[in-house]
Design a protein around this motif. Structure first.
Motif, PDB file in Angstrom:
ATOM      1  N   THR A 184       0.911  -1.107  -0.297  1.00 13.53           N
ATOM      2  CA  THR A 184      -0.127   0.006  -0.031  1.00 13.53           C
ATOM      3  C   THR A 184       0.899   1.230   0.075  1.00 13.53           C
ATOM      4  O   THR A 184       0.604   2.357  -0.544  1.00 13.53           O
ATOM      5  CB  THR A 184      -0.861   0.116   1.304  1.00 13.53           C
ATOM      6  N   THR A 185       1.828   1.240   0.802  1.00 16.01           N
ATOM      7  CA  THR A 185       2.733   2.517   1.089  1.00 16.01           C
ATOM      8  C   THR A 185       3.405   2.689  -0.336  1.00 16.01           C
ATOM      9  O   THR A 185       3.250   3.891  -0.674  1.00 16.01           O
ATOM     10  CB  THR A 185       3.737   1.925   1.963  1.00 16.01           C
ATOM     11  N   GLU A 186       3.849   1.635  -1.250  1.00 12.25           N
ATOM     12  CA  GLU A 186       4.542   1.995  -2.482  1.00 12.25           C
ATOM     13  C   GLU A 186       3.337   2.649  -3.204  1.00 12.25           C
ATOM     14  O   GLU A 186       3.502   3.729  -4.146  1.00 12.25           O
ATOM     15  CB  GLU A 186       5.075   1.067  -3.126  1.00 12.25           C
ATOM     16  N   PHE A 230      -4.112  -1.290  -1.843  1.00 13.88           N
ATOM     17  CA  PHE A 230      -3.836  -2.496  -0.871  1.00 13.88           C
ATOM     18  C   PHE A 230      -2.828  -3.012  -0.733  1.00 13.88           C
ATOM     19  O   PHE A 230      -2.060  -3.133  -1.911  1.00 13.88           O
ATOM     20  CB  PHE A 230      -5.276  -3.013  -0.766  1.00 13.88           C
ATOM     21  N   SER A 231      -2.576  -3.840   0.245  1.00 14.43           N
ATOM     22  CA  SER A 231      -1.326  -5.105   0.507  1.00 14.43           C
ATOM     23  C   SER A 231      -1.788  -6.142   0.345  1.00 14.43           C
ATOM     24  O   SER A 231      -2.641  -6.503   1.344  1.00 14.43           O
ATOM     25  CB  SER A 231      -0.646  -4.558   1.741  1.00 14.43           C
ATOM     26  N   ALA A 232      -1.202  -7.085  -0.120  1.00  8.20           N
ATOM     27  CA  ALA A 232      -1.467  -8.594  -0.131  1.00  8.20           C
ATOM     28  C   ALA A 232      -1.631  -8.980   1.229  1.00  8.20           C
ATOM     29  O   ALA A 232      -2.329 -10.130   1.616  1.00  8.20           O
ATOM     30  CB  ALA A 232      -0.691  -9.343  -1.159  1.00  8.20           C
ATOM     31  N   HIS A 233      -0.685  -8.828   1.930  1.00  7.27           N
ATOM     32  CA  HIS A 233      -0.162  -9.409   3.120  1.00  7.27           C
ATOM     33  C   HIS A 233      -1.360  -9.290   4.347  1.00  7.27           C
ATOM     34  O   HIS A 233      -1.428  -9.967   5.247  1.00  7.27           O
ATOM     35  CB  HIS A 233       1.075  -8.980   3.766  1.00  7.27           C
ATOM     36  N   LYS A 234      -2.032  -8.143   4.179  1.00  5.44           N
ATOM     37  CA  LYS A 234      -3.438  -8.061   4.910  1.00  5.44           C
ATOM     38  C   LYS A 234      -4.547  -8.582   4.507  1.00  5.44           C
ATOM     39  O   LYS A 234      -5.615  -8.670   4.910  1.00  5.44           O
ATOM     40  CB  LYS A 234      -3.514  -6.329   5.058  1.00  5.44           C
ATOM     41  N   ILE A 235      -4.436  -9.343   3.541  1.00  7.14           N
ATOM     42  CA  ILE A 235      -5.766 -10.339   2.889  1.00  7.14           C
ATOM     43  C   ILE A 235      -5.294 -11.522   2.585  1.00  7.14           C
ATOM     44  O   ILE A 235      -5.434 -12.212   1.654  1.00  7.14           O
ATOM     45  CB  ILE A 235      -6.677  -9.456   2.032  1.00  7.14           C
ATOM     46  N   VAL A 279      -8.515   6.141  -2.325  1.00  9.48           N
ATOM     47  CA  VAL A 279      -9.016   5.575  -1.092  1.00  9.48           C
ATOM     48  C   VAL A 279      -7.558   4.343  -0.528  1.00  9.48           C
ATOM     49  O   VAL A 279      -7.452   3.725  -1.638  1.00  9.48           O
ATOM     50  CB  VAL A 279     -10.350   4.680  -1.401  1.00  9.48           C
ATOM     51  N   ASP A 280      -7.269   4.630   0.452  1.00  9.36           N
ATOM     52  CA  ASP A 280      -6.325   3.844   0.936  1.00  9.36           C
ATOM     53  C   ASP A 280      -7.198   2.617   1.535  1.00  9.36           C
ATOM     54  O   ASP A 280      -7.863   2.551   2.783  1.00  9.36           O
ATOM     55  CB  ASP A 280      -5.562   4.486   2.101  1.00  9.36           C
ATOM     56  N   GLY A 281      -7.130   1.424   0.909  1.00  9.59           N
ATOM     57  CA  GLY A 281      -7.842   0.318   1.148  1.00  9.59           C
ATOM     58  C   GLY A 281      -7.190  -0.663   1.901  1.00  9.59           C
ATOM     59  O   GLY A 281      -7.833  -1.902   2.112  1.00  9.59           O
ATOM     60  N   ALA A 282      -6.123  -0.481   2.691  1.00 10.28           N
ATOM     61  CA  ALA A 282      -5.329  -1.311   3.404  1.00 10.28           C
ATOM     62  C   ALA A 282      -6.063  -2.145   4.337  1.00 10.28           C
ATOM     63  O   ALA A 282      -6.061  -3.402   4.492  1.00 10.28           O
ATOM     64  CB  ALA A 282      -4.213  -0.743   3.885  1.00 10.28           C
ATOM     65  N   GLN A 283      -6.946  -1.527   5.083  1.00 11.82           N
ATOM     66  CA  GLN A 283      -7.655  -2.131   6.136  1.00 11.82           C
ATOM     67  C   GLN A 283      -9.173  -2.385   5.766  1.00 11.82           C
ATOM     68  O   GLN A 283      -9.756  -3.376   6.485  1.00 11.82           O
ATOM     69  CB  GLN A 283      -7.798  -1.165   7.399  1.00 11.82           C
ATOM     70  N   LEU A 284      -9.471  -1.897   4.517  1.00 12.52           N
ATOM     71  CA  LEU A 284     -10.863  -2.171   3.987  1.00 12.52           C
ATOM     72  C   LEU A 284     -10.931  -3.429   3.428  1.00 12.52           C
ATOM     73  O   LEU A 284     -11.881  -4.369   3.466  1.00 12.52           O
ATOM     74  CB  LEU A 284     -11.258  -1.133   3.070  1.00 12.52           C
ATOM     75  N   SER A 296     -10.157   2.997   9.142  1.00  7.40           N
ATOM     76  CA  SER A 296      -8.971   3.622   9.942  1.00  7.40           C
ATOM     77  C   SER A 296      -8.319   2.140  10.680  1.00  7.40           C
ATOM     78  O   SER A 296      -8.933   1.650  11.106  1.00  7.40           O
ATOM     79  CB  SER A 296      -9.633   4.331  11.195  1.00  7.40           C
ATOM     80  N   ASN A 297      -6.962   2.043  10.495  1.00  2.64           N
ATOM     81  CA  ASN A 297      -6.186   1.188  11.012  1.00  2.64           C
ATOM     82  C   ASN A 297      -6.075   1.351  12.770  1.00  2.64           C
ATOM     83  O   ASN A 297      -5.655   0.452  13.484  1.00  2.64           O
ATOM     84  CB  ASN A 297      -4.805   1.123  10.410  1.00  2.64           C
ATOM     85  N   ALA A 298      -6.508   2.645  13.053  1.00  2.00           N
ATOM     86  CA  ALA A 298      -6.330   2.763  14.663  1.00  2.00           C
ATOM     87  C   ALA A 298      -7.433   2.663  15.377  1.00  2.00           C
ATOM     88  O   ALA A 298      -7.468   2.143  16.555  1.00  2.00           O
ATOM     89  CB  ALA A 298      -5.749   4.157  14.883  1.00  2.00           C
TER      90      ALA A 298
HETATM   91  N1  PMP Z   1      -2.751   2.283   5.243  1.00  2.00           N
HETATM   92  C1  PMP Z   1      -3.297   1.793   6.350  1.00  2.00           C
HETATM   93  C2  PMP Z   1      -4.704   2.068   6.951  1.00  2.00           C
HETATM   94  C3  PMP Z   1      -2.747   0.769   6.967  1.00  2.00           C
HETATM   95  O1  PMP Z   1      -3.460   0.000   8.073  1.00  2.00           O
HETATM   96  C4  PMP Z   1      -1.462   0.142   6.497  1.00  2.00           C
HETATM   97  C5  PMP Z   1      -0.684  -0.849   7.485  1.00  2.00           C
HETATM   98  N2  PMP Z   1      -0.703  -0.962   8.565  1.00  2.00           N
HETATM   99  C6  PMP Z   1      -1.092   0.951   5.513  1.00  2.00           C
HETATM  100  C7  PMP Z   1      -1.521   2.050   4.955  1.00  2.00           C
HETATM  101  C8  PMP Z   1       0.494   0.573   5.011  1.00  2.00           C
HETATM  102  O2  PMP Z   1       0.361  -0.831   4.796  1.00  2.00           O
HETATM  103  P1  PMP Z   1       1.778  -1.513   3.967  1.00  2.00           P
HETATM  104  O3  PMP Z   1       2.743  -1.323   5.233  1.00  2.00           O
HETATM  105  O4  PMP Z   1       1.391  -2.717   3.695  1.00  2.00           O
HETATM  106  O5  PMP Z   1       2.313  -0.525   3.001  1.00  2.00           O
END
Ligand code: PMP
Length: 407
Positions: A92-94, A220-225, A197-202, A172-174
């Motif tokens: 997601t970050t990249e 989004f990131s694969a490792h969160k799914i 839309v940052d879909g990392a947690q969705l 929200s991740n928090a």
């Molecule tokens: N956005 C959210 C909402 C996240 O929860 C995270 C990871 N905790 C990121 C971005 C970044 O994801 P990644 O570290 O896989 O790039």
């Protein structure tokens, strides 16, 4: 298919392991992987590994097919229209950094502004701060109100004719809250402003249809799914991706090298954004994870997670000295709280001593912690569909024990 958590747990070696007696409630940080994903990675490297795109031999052609078919699986999973709108990234970050760099280079004018929110992970904050700094612009923050909601009137006020983009988290991740994406996108589009839309947690906890919500970028990131680490996705509308400059330069992404940079031309989408050798095995792992989820049925997985979350909220409510931050629904299945006695770090350590994995601290959300006045951050537990009511009971019992022993 009827949902049976005992059967599901057997699919995840690390969850099913009888040696590792761990209650894993840190799924928002990363999820565990089903055996089908681990097997797909092993099978790829055992029998299918070759570099993609330029090999005339069968192994390379087959590897290319696996990679491109993975792209199709992802496109369908998130409801995108075209394969070329799916870019493979590291995470997601990249994905966000690509947009913050390449989109902003073209679309953020000197002195312009980007809008993001107080709810964001640093990954959806710092890339925009950097972009605004490069363009002597301004990063505007949509605040959350005391009740945890966003004011759409305030958003209207923040957008002006210098706004290049609105970037908002899907969840929200928090604190688990779900911003009203449809409303935000409607307002931004009314001003011709695109939305990321940052879909990392969705992505793992909600049905995502990028075409229906009409966002312009989704990450989004694969490792969160339930997929491997090292691979992520950037979805972008073709019209924007076409106008954006490449982010990385190198092999595969170039069409013709000219005498100058200006006369050099790039490959079509998505290759323009996929310079160098990609993580082909991880792409296969990700599509295998998405297929696994589809077979289980996203609706029943999400419903099960929600039931566990509501149960957890109810139990936490009755533990003396524990305050949950944001109890709202709808939410993703993560819950953050503070203790009246212990610091988040102490609670997380004590839980760990009882074999319970949680996460503590600022959770990569310093602007939110500042807003909430939480100097030491929070303790977060995050649930996946392989967690059980018994695990939640054990977690709550241990937390209650910790609290009462010092009250
Ligand atoms: N956005 C959210 C909402 C996240 O929860 C995270 C990871 N905790 C990121 C971005 C970044 O994801 P990644 O570290 O896989 O790039």
């Amino acid at each position: 298919m009827t949902f049976n958590v005992s059967n599901i747990r057997k699919d995840f070696p690390l969850i099913d392991s009888h040696c590792l007696k761990l209650i894993y409630l840190d799924n928002a940080a990363t999820t565990q992987k089903p055996l089908v994903v681990i097997d797909a990675l092993t099978e790829y490297y055992k029998n299918k590994n070759a570099n993609i795109h330029r090999g005339a031999y069968e192994l390379s052609i087959h590897s290319t097919d696996l990679y491109e078919n993975s792209r199709k699986v992802i496109r369908k999973f998130i409801g995108a229209h075209k394969d070329c709108e799916i870019i493979f990234t590291k995470n997601t970050t990249e994905s966000i950094n690509i947009v913050a760099y390449s989109f902003c280079e073209t679309f953020l004018k000197m002195g312009g502004n980007i809008i993001t929110t107080e709810l964001e992970h640093h990954s959806n904050y710092l890339p925009w701060l950097a972009a605004c700094s490069r363009k002597s612009g301004e990063l505007r923050l949509l605040p959350i109100a005391d009740d945890g909601f966003f004011s759409m009137t305030l958003l209207e006020r923040l957008i002006d004719n210098k706004t290049a983009l609105v970037a908002v988290t899907g969840a929200s991740n928090a604190i688990g809250l779900l911003p009203p994406l449809k409303d935000i996108i409607k307002i931004a589009h009314a001003h011709n402003v695109p939305v990321l839309v940052d879909g990392a947690q969705l992505i793992a906890h909600s049905f995502v249809d990028v075409s229906a919500i009409d966002c312009d970028f989704f990450t989004f990131s694969a490792h969160k799914i339930y997929g491997p680490t090292g691979i992520g996705v950037l979805y972008g509308k073709e019209a924007y991706l076409e106008k954006m400059h490449p982010y990385n330069y190198g092999g595969d992404m170039v069409d013709r090298i000219g005498e100058t940079f200006g006369t050099t031309t790039w490959q079509n989408l998505p290759t323009k954004f996929e310079a160098g050798t990609q993580d082909v095995g991880a792409a296969v792992g990700l599509s295998t994870a998405l297929r696994y989820i589809n077979v289980q049925g996203t609706t029943c997985l999400h419903a099960y997670e929600q039931t566990l979350t509501q149960y957890t909220l109810k139990r936490l409510d009755s533990i003396k000295g524990i305050t949950v931050i944001a109890k709202h629904s709808p939410r993703v299945p993560l819950i953050s709280f503070i203790s009246s006695i212990f610091s988040p770090y102490d609670i997380s350590m004590l839980l760990a001593a009882h074999g319970i994995a949680s996460r503590c601290g600022e959770l990569c959300a310093q602007p939110l912690m500042k807003k909430l006045g939480l100097k030491n951050g929070l303790i977060r537990i995050s649930i996946a569909f392989y967690n059980t009511k018994e695990e939640i009971d054990r977690f709550c019992d241990v937390l209650e024990q910790i609290q009462t022993s010092y009250l």
